[in-house]
Design a protein around this motif. Sequence first.
Motif, PDB file in Angstrom:
ATOM      1  N   ARG A  77     -35.710  51.934 -78.761  1.00 21.85           N
ATOM      2  CA  ARG A  77     -34.771  52.812 -78.058  1.00 21.85           C
ATOM      3  C   ARG A  77     -34.423  52.231 -76.536  1.00 21.85           C
ATOM      4  O   ARG A  77     -33.392  52.368 -76.257  1.00 21.85           O
ATOM      5  CB  ARG A  77     -35.467  54.210 -77.980  1.00 21.85           C
TER       6      ARG A  77
ATOM      7  N   MET B 200     -36.241  60.289 -79.938  1.00 22.28           N
ATOM      8  CA  MET B 200     -34.771  60.242 -79.820  1.00 22.28           C
ATOM      9  C   MET B 200     -34.200  60.190 -81.274  1.00 22.28           C
ATOM     10  O   MET B 200     -34.615  59.126 -82.085  1.00 22.28           O
ATOM     11  CB  MET B 200     -34.014  59.247 -78.875  1.00 22.28           C
ATOM     12  N   SER B 201     -33.332  61.116 -81.814  1.00 15.20           N
ATOM     13  CA  SER B 201     -33.018  61.169 -83.282  1.00 15.20           C
ATOM     14  C   SER B 201     -32.151  60.036 -83.522  1.00 15.20           C
ATOM     15  O   SER B 201     -31.969  59.626 -84.846  1.00 15.20           O
ATOM     16  CB  SER B 201     -32.386  62.589 -83.257  1.00 15.20           C
ATOM     17  N   ASP B 202     -31.450  59.240 -82.765  1.00 15.14           N
ATOM     18  CA  ASP B 202     -30.595  58.154 -83.077  1.00 15.14           C
ATOM     19  C   ASP B 202     -31.271  57.010 -83.468  1.00 15.14           C
ATOM     20  O   ASP B 202     -30.947  56.143 -84.305  1.00 15.14           O
ATOM     21  CB  ASP B 202     -29.719  57.692 -82.209  1.00 15.14           C
TER      22      ASP B 202
ATOM     23  N   ARG C 241     -35.036  58.817 -87.311  1.00 13.60           N
ATOM     24  CA  ARG C 241     -34.471  59.650 -88.040  1.00 13.60           C
ATOM     25  C   ARG C 241     -35.726  60.319 -88.834  1.00 13.60           C
ATOM     26  O   ARG C 241     -36.764  60.130 -89.507  1.00 13.60           O
ATOM     27  CB  ARG C 241     -33.490  59.171 -89.049  1.00 13.60           C
TER      28      ARG C 241
ATOM     29  N   GLN D  38     -33.753  51.359 -86.678  1.00 17.81           N
ATOM     30  CA  GLN D  38     -34.402  52.728 -86.798  1.00 17.81           C
ATOM     31  C   GLN D  38     -35.482  52.788 -87.725  1.00 17.81           C
ATOM     32  O   GLN D  38     -35.542  51.982 -88.705  1.00 17.81           O
ATOM     33  CB  GLN D  38     -33.228  53.703 -87.477  1.00 17.81           C
TER      34      GLN D  38
ATOM     35  N   GLY E 174     -32.333  66.473 -86.777  1.00 17.98           N
ATOM     36  CA  GLY E 174     -31.819  65.803 -85.494  1.00 17.98           C
ATOM     37  C   GLY E 174     -30.617  65.765 -85.219  1.00 17.98           C
ATOM     38  O   GLY E 174     -30.061  65.664 -84.163  1.00 17.98           O
ATOM     39  N   ARG E 175     -29.634  65.871 -86.293  1.00 14.45           N
ATOM     40  CA  ARG E 175     -28.136  65.768 -86.305  1.00 14.45           C
ATOM     41  C   ARG E 175     -27.744  67.128 -85.518  1.00 14.45           C
ATOM     42  O   ARG E 175     -26.356  67.250 -84.949  1.00 14.45           O
ATOM     43  CB  ARG E 175     -27.534  65.756 -87.555  1.00 14.45           C
TER      44      ARG E 175
ATOM     45  N   PRO F 122     -28.329  67.144 -77.652  1.00 20.47           N
ATOM     46  CA  PRO F 122     -28.656  65.984 -77.125  1.00 20.47           C
ATOM     47  C   PRO F 122     -29.271  65.717 -75.988  1.00 20.47           C
ATOM     48  O   PRO F 122     -29.007  66.486 -74.817  1.00 20.47           O
ATOM     49  CB  PRO F 122     -27.367  65.239 -77.367  1.00 20.47           C
TER      50      PRO F 122
ATOM     51  N   GLU G 274     -27.966  59.915 -77.699  1.00 19.44           N
ATOM     52  CA  GLU G 274     -28.113  60.888 -78.798  1.00 19.44           C
ATOM     53  C   GLU G 274     -26.884  61.817 -78.880  1.00 19.44           C
ATOM     54  O   GLU G 274     -26.737  62.240 -80.002  1.00 19.44           O
ATOM     55  CB  GLU G 274     -29.436  61.635 -78.446  1.00 19.44           C
TER      56      GLU G 274
ATOM     57  N   PHE H 227     -24.863  60.917 -81.404  1.00 19.65           N
ATOM     58  CA  PHE H 227     -25.416  60.741 -82.956  1.00 19.65           C
ATOM     59  C   PHE H 227     -25.609  62.173 -83.318  1.00 19.65           C
ATOM     60  O   PHE H 227     -25.072  62.242 -84.559  1.00 19.65           O
ATOM     61  CB  PHE H 227     -26.912  60.288 -83.001  1.00 19.65           C
TER      62      PHE H 227
END
Length: 789
Positions: free
Chosen positions: A519, A564-566, A569, A592, A668-669, A673, A678, A681
């Motif tokens: 990240r 961080m979801s990007d 996952r 990822q 997470g989508r 953000p 993010e 994403f």
Amino acid sequence: MAATTSPAFEHWRAGYGPIRHSDETVARIRALAQSPKLNPDALYRLLAAADRLTAAAMWTVVHMTYAKRVDLSGAPLPAEAFKAAPEGHTGGSLNMVPAFVGYLTANALSATTRSWVMGQGHCVAAIEAINALTGDVSDAQKGRYDRSEKGLSQLAADFYSYAIDAGGRPAVPIGSHAGPNTAGAISEGGYLGFAEVQYVHAPLPGESLVAFLSDGAFEEQRGSDWTARWWRAEDSGLVVPIMILNGRRIEERAQIAQQGGAEWLAEHLRLNGFDPFGIDGKDPAAFVWAILTAEERLGRFIAEPGRAYPAPIPYVIAETVKGFGFPGAGTNAAHNLPLTANPSRDAAARKAFNDAARALFVTPDDIEDAVAAIAVHGQQNRPAESSHPLAVRHPSAPDLPAPGWTEIGAPADCAMHALDRWFVRLVDANPALRVRVGNPDELSSNHMGATLERLRHRVNAPETGVAEARDGSVITALNEEAVAAAALANKGGLNLIVSYEAFAMKMLGGLRQEIVFARRQREDGKEPGWISVPLVVTSHTWENSKNEQSHQDPTLGEALLGEMSDTARVLFPVDANSAVATMASVFGGRGQVAGVIVSKRDMPHRFDGEAATRFVADGAATIEGQTEDAQLQIVAIGAYQLEEALKAARRLKEHGRRVLVTAINEPGRFRIPRDPIEARFVATDDALNRLFPVGVPRLIVSHTRPEPMLGLLRRLDGGPKQTAARGYISRGGTLDVAGMLFANRCSWAHLIEAAAPLAGWSREDFLTNVERNAIDGKGSPADLSTPTH
């Protein structure tokens, strides 16, 4: 003999500053000089340059800890030149300097750019000082740090400056540990012990990796003992582990020192298949000899026609004194601030600093000459160490085979079986990508029998009739950290980790180290190039009901959703097709780590191939109902949660209610953000509103604990009167699946009880008296009838 008594030899033999060459090191270097490939005088001149670069870097390191600027005239620094609040892991950094200079010198001597990794990331000052002196700095550091007085002063001033920019990010391109702005770094090294279990799995054939390890970290991960168990000449590059044995942790002696020091360690290593030898860890020439000798020994093993495994992996034990070359060496204080007081306020401490700095001082002209001798990449037509093979990993995109979709209406099937079949096809479609499967022991039990049969457990002596092979790609051991490391380190290939959900928690530190580093690279505009790594967790909380609560823990997904979801996952496929589509999505990504929560029991098919692909791409999908006129929405995260949601919805529909059932694959989508990366994403407001209509009362039922998921999904939250959540509430034991659902108030009847008041309904309208008594604890869980499917 003439070469050993030449002026070049005598010049090197004299040492420099605190650097002295032991008789053993001199004898080893003399033997090395007899190689027909080397010019003895050129070798001695190169080693003399290494002495001076080492001293200059040690001088720079202590300035980074204590000073706001440097003086390249060598004059003593006055009080105002020192930091008011010095900071730095000084002792370990001083010990790393001769090691890293030795590594650079070995590269120059053999015209080879080896890869490097440093497990003790807090020793970053050594790397940054040497990089600044040689000019091999990262893009973010170019024009800021160099070997001029201005550049080195800026380096010293920036170190532990705590500077922060307007956006809340560090304002200087240097930190307390190795980071993406540390040229050549591939790991932060903040989690001690993970470099030890990763390095053997990192280099590809034809490459060489020097792994700098610490004696303190030796106590962290016992899986490092298994290096010889996993290394194979056929699919691995050369590895040279080097332990910096300074004998001390932060507050006391390291365990190795307490148990007998280098001799005890060497015997321990021999028992575990290593070929250990000791060197003087205070001398860069000793590291040069060690690296070349280790590779030569391993090369001899590789050349043996009938070689038998395990291979005797050379292991360098570099004995030194913590903080060598500066006051306070060998004491606990050497770890951080070795001086007894602050030089900015104490005259005696200031004198001690200046006296020690004087002994380390190298003139700018001598530094130029040393760098010219060692930084010869252009003449040798090879990349600088900042661009070593592991630092620039970017394997070709994998060929993703088309899934063999299961038709809706087919008999219930196991998502893990479907995933297993597709992964084998993925491996077969990509023969150029080395494969590593991290397996803590239960691959067959976790329904990945085809993968095991295709790839086999890696063992030294295969057992007849068992899925084992000397060249197996399945790394199996009852040590979650060690087997996960095999996949995380293999950044040049395809990787998979499979674990029970509860026990995957032991992998979290290693996962987070990779996530945080990747990240940070993204934040700095450097996209990591390795193919994303899925961690498939199965035998999970809800279906591991037969075991006690040690086996019932959804914390891994919750923890990863905090990142961080990007880059981290977390995915919850609900059937066979969505599991395969999810895996294809993960392997299509870069840099990822993906936690994929998959059921291993047979579950109904909810998506055809096209719908499964869309489910993964959008992050969620409508399963039943219409968004336009829904009176209530039940949002399910997880396969068992979806089945209970559908049961509840059907009971409500039997009474004329319009219920929308939506499954989320990637929560997470749909989060708020936290930064621009993010934000790119997550789903847009329009996409979210199409799936989650505004103003509709909403019940969220989650595989995880309800509170973290409710917090994550604030964009779906209409407030406590319109939104509620159900999930794991830390209740379990030796139960069945229905028992787990009931105990955690996630059965279909509990969902109706939770949802009814959100829509202004009464549970009495939908649940019989017997069913109400059951969920109120007045009857029996067995009294819950099952709504019609």
